[in-house]
Design an enzyme around this catalytic site. Structure first.
Site, mmCIF file in Angstrom:
data_model
loop_
_atom_site.group_PDB
_atom_site.id
_atom_site.type_symbol
_atom_site.label_atom_id
_atom_site.label_comp_id
_atom_site.label_asym_id
_atom_site.label_seq_id
_atom_site.Cartn_x
_atom_site.Cartn_y
_atom_site.Cartn_z
ATOM 1 N N ASP A 14 -34.235 -35.278 -16.563
ATOM 2 C CA ASP A 14 -32.849 -35.642 -16.261
ATOM 3 C C ASP A 14 -32.760 -37.140 -16.529
ATOM 4 O O ASP A 14 -33.340 -37.946 -15.792
ATOM 5 C CB ASP A 14 -32.532 -35.322 -14.802
ATOM 6 C CG ASP A 14 -31.130 -35.791 -14.411
ATOM 7 O OD1 ASP A 14 -30.481 -36.515 -15.210
ATOM 8 O OD2 ASP A 14 -30.703 -35.449 -13.301
ATOM 9 N N THR B 263 -19.827 -29.498 -31.868
ATOM 10 C CA THR B 263 -20.980 -29.207 -31.001
ATOM 11 C C THR B 263 -20.421 -28.476 -29.780
ATOM 12 O O THR B 263 -19.188 -28.413 -29.591
ATOM 13 C CB THR B 263 -21.677 -30.497 -30.515
ATOM 14 O OG1 THR B 263 -20.805 -31.134 -29.557
ATOM 15 C CG2 THR B 263 -21.987 -31.458 -31.648
ATOM 16 N N THR C 251 -17.387 -30.051 -27.871
ATOM 17 C CA THR C 251 -15.989 -29.951 -28.295
ATOM 18 C C THR C 251 -15.521 -28.495 -28.402
ATOM 19 O O THR C 251 -14.428 -28.237 -28.915
ATOM 20 C CB THR C 251 -15.780 -30.645 -29.660
ATOM 21 O OG1 THR C 251 -16.715 -30.101 -30.601
ATOM 22 C CG2 THR C 251 -15.978 -32.144 -29.568
ATOM 23 N N LYS D 204 -19.128 -45.206 -22.528
ATOM 24 C CA LYS D 204 -19.486 -45.393 -23.939
ATOM 25 C C LYS D 204 -19.303 -46.859 -24.370
ATOM 26 O O LYS D 204 -20.079 -47.366 -25.170
ATOM 27 C CB LYS D 204 -18.658 -44.449 -24.817
ATOM 28 C CG LYS D 204 -18.951 -42.963 -24.541
ATOM 29 C CD LYS D 204 -20.413 -42.630 -24.799
ATOM 30 C CE LYS D 204 -20.695 -41.143 -24.697
ATOM 31 N NZ LYS D 204 -22.103 -40.816 -25.015
ATOM 32 N N TYR E 275 -15.574 -41.565 -19.113
ATOM 33 C CA TYR E 275 -16.262 -41.372 -20.396
ATOM 34 C C TYR E 275 -16.111 -42.611 -21.282
ATOM 35 O O TYR E 275 -17.097 -43.129 -21.829
ATOM 36 C CB TYR E 275 -15.704 -40.131 -21.100
ATOM 37 C CG TYR E 275 -16.448 -39.757 -22.370
ATOM 38 C CD1 TYR E 275 -17.673 -39.083 -22.305
ATOM 39 C CD2 TYR E 275 -15.939 -40.063 -23.631
ATOM 40 C CE1 TYR E 275 -18.361 -38.744 -23.460
ATOM 41 C CE2 TYR E 275 -16.624 -39.726 -24.789
ATOM 42 C CZ TYR E 275 -17.833 -39.061 -24.701
ATOM 43 O OH TYR E 275 -18.513 -38.723 -25.854
HETATM 44 N N1 LIG Z 1 -19.399 -33.835 -29.935
HETATM 45 C C1 LIG Z 1 -18.625 -34.890 -30.112
HETATM 46 O O1 LIG Z 1 -17.501 -34.803 -30.644
HETATM 47 C C2 LIG Z 1 -19.096 -36.252 -29.665
HETATM 48 C C3 LIG Z 1 -18.315 -37.363 -30.021
HETATM 49 C C4 LIG Z 1 -18.735 -38.624 -29.633
HETATM 50 C C5 LIG Z 1 -19.896 -38.786 -28.905
HETATM 51 N N2 LIG Z 1 -20.635 -37.706 -28.552
HETATM 52 C C6 LIG Z 1 -21.836 -37.942 -27.765
HETATM 53 O O2 LIG Z 1 -22.941 -37.354 -28.413
HETATM 54 C C7 LIG Z 1 -23.962 -37.043 -27.455
HETATM 55 C C8 LIG Z 1 -24.430 -35.620 -27.682
HETATM 56 O O3 LIG Z 1 -23.353 -34.731 -27.423
HETATM 57 P P1 LIG Z 1 -23.187 -33.327 -28.176
HETATM 58 O O4 LIG Z 1 -21.841 -33.303 -28.745
HETATM 59 O O5 LIG Z 1 -24.372 -33.084 -29.026
HETATM 60 O O6 LIG Z 1 -23.167 -32.362 -26.899
HETATM 61 P P2 LIG Z 1 -24.109 -31.144 -26.485
HETATM 62 O O7 LIG Z 1 -23.578 -30.643 -25.214
HETATM 63 O O8 LIG Z 1 -24.261 -30.212 -27.625
HETATM 64 O O9 LIG Z 1 -25.541 -31.840 -26.244
HETATM 65 C C9 LIG Z 1 -25.802 -32.673 -25.145
HETATM 66 C C10 LIG Z 1 -27.222 -32.410 -24.674
HETATM 67 O O10 LIG Z 1 -27.504 -33.360 -23.638
HETATM 68 C C11 LIG Z 1 -28.191 -32.675 -22.589
HETATM 69 N N3 LIG Z 1 -27.981 -33.386 -21.328
HETATM 70 C C12 LIG Z 1 -26.821 -33.557 -20.642
HETATM 71 N N4 LIG Z 1 -27.058 -34.249 -19.528
HETATM 72 C C13 LIG Z 1 -28.376 -34.544 -19.490
HETATM 73 C C14 LIG Z 1 -29.212 -35.238 -18.594
HETATM 74 N N5 LIG Z 1 -28.735 -35.781 -17.460
HETATM 75 N N6 LIG Z 1 -30.533 -35.330 -18.881
HETATM 76 C C15 LIG Z 1 -31.026 -34.792 -20.016
HETATM 77 N N7 LIG Z 1 -30.283 -34.111 -20.908
HETATM 78 C C16 LIG Z 1 -28.967 -33.988 -20.637
HETATM 79 C C17 LIG Z 1 -27.578 -31.283 -22.570
HETATM 80 O O11 LIG Z 1 -28.412 -30.345 -21.905
HETATM 81 C C18 LIG Z 1 -27.414 -31.009 -24.068
HETATM 82 O O12 LIG Z 1 -28.568 -30.388 -24.600
HETATM 83 C C19 LIG Z 1 -23.315 -37.288 -26.087
HETATM 84 O O13 LIG Z 1 -23.735 -38.542 -25.601
HETATM 85 C C20 LIG Z 1 -21.829 -37.303 -26.406
HETATM 86 O O14 LIG Z 1 -21.105 -38.061 -25.468
HETATM 87 C C21 LIG Z 1 -20.261 -36.446 -28.923
#
Ligand SMILES: NC(=O)c1ccc[n+]([C@@H]2O[C@H](COP(=O)([O-])OP(=O)(O)OC[C@H]3O[C@@H](n4cnc5c(N)ncnc54)[C@H](O)[C@@H]3O)[C@@H](O)[C@H]2O)c1
Length: 271
Positions: free
Chosen positions: A66, A211, A214, A180, A176
């Protein structure tokens, strides 16, 4: 002619590596010759990524962590270094979009009721949860890995996954956006502190990427049409778009980049 692989012999720790952007980065880095430590809350999906990396001929292991826990982050860095012998690269991709978000699960949406998500109504616990994972969690993973790198003289690179929300305010998502924006500044300060140790620290600010994060937005057809129409390149991003940006920043091609943020967002957040 075969191109030399860009991360040959490197060891990468990828938080949030079980899903989405972290998963795509794990696979992309492995394709370029890196061994991968997948760190995540989710061991089942983490095991699937480890298997995919091994199928590419690279070493891989899963560490349950975590990232909002300092003890978990210190243990992650120790276990990764002991399993792989060293750490060269970190991608900090673990994150949540709101306090009730659980990756890949149908979770209650704080943003579903826009007024409830406004700061004047949002419970303080929701704010604290998002900051704990998205900002403090990135700091803790950066710090734990960087400490080992500095102590052992390992030069390398850290890439933090921020968001376009670091520069664009989103109604109902103050926690959020602030988390960021904090990652962006954390990246700049750490870049200066770690530069004497030849550890580069950069960030990525993705636009809307397909992902699990979204999925609920994309399930609403009107909203999806609006997101695509609002993106100058006319599509949402794929996790591989961000993995490729992380690969560039982690590779020797980016050896003069530090303290920088790049925005792969299809032009969405331009200006
Ligand atoms: N998807 C988008 O459009 C988008 C846009 C901008 C930024 N992001 C950022 O990209 C990153 C990845 O997001 P994603 O879209 O791949 O989402 P996702 O949900 O597919 O992946 C996130 C992963 O982080 C893990 N996670 C969450 N909290 C955790 C914790 N406390 N400890 C360990 N693992 C943890 C989850 O289990 C998951 O496997 C995030 O930081 C998100 O804010 C995503």
């Amino acid at each position: 002619m075969t191109m030399p692989r860009r991360l040959n012999g490197k060891v990468a720790v990828i938080t949030g590596g079980a899903s989405g952007i972290g998963r795509a980065s794990a696979i992309r880095f492995a394709e370029e010759g890196a061994d991968i430590v997948v760190a995540d809350l989710n061991p089942e999906r983490g095991a699937e990524v480890v298997a995919a990396v091994k199928a590419l001929g690279q070493r891989s292991t899963f560490v349950k962590a975590d990232t909002s826990s300092a003890a978990d982050c210190e243990a992650l860095a120790r276990e990764a270094a002991s399993a792989m012998g060293r750490i060269d690269l970190l991608v900090a991709a673990a994150g949540i979009s709101h306090a009730l978000y659980v990756s890949g699960a149908a979770s209650e949406s704080v943003g579903g009721n826009r007024n409830a998500a406004h700061l004047i109504n949002k419970p303080i616990e929701y704010w604290e949860k998002v900051l704990a994972v998205n900002l403090t969690g990135v700091m803790l993973t950066n710090r734990a890995v960087a400490r080992l790198m500095v102590d052992n003289g390992w030069e390398g690179s850290i890439v933090n996954i921020a968001s376009g929300a670091a520069k664009i305010p989103i109604v109902g998502a103050a926690d959020y956006c602030v988390s960021k924006a904090g990652v962006w500044m954390l990246t700049k300060v750490l870049a200066l502190e770690l530069a004497p140790h030849k550890i580069r620290v950069n960030a990525i600010g993705p636009g809307f990427i397909e992902t699990p994060m979204t999925a609920s937005m994309r399930a609403d057809e009107d909203r999806l049409r609006g997101l695509i129409a609002g993106t100058p390149l006319g599509r949402l991003g794929q996790p591989e778009d961000i993995a490729n940006a992380a690969l560039f920043l982690s590779s020797d091609e980016a050896s003069f980049f530090t303290g920088e943020i790049i925005f792969p967002d299809g032009g969405l957040f331009t200006g």
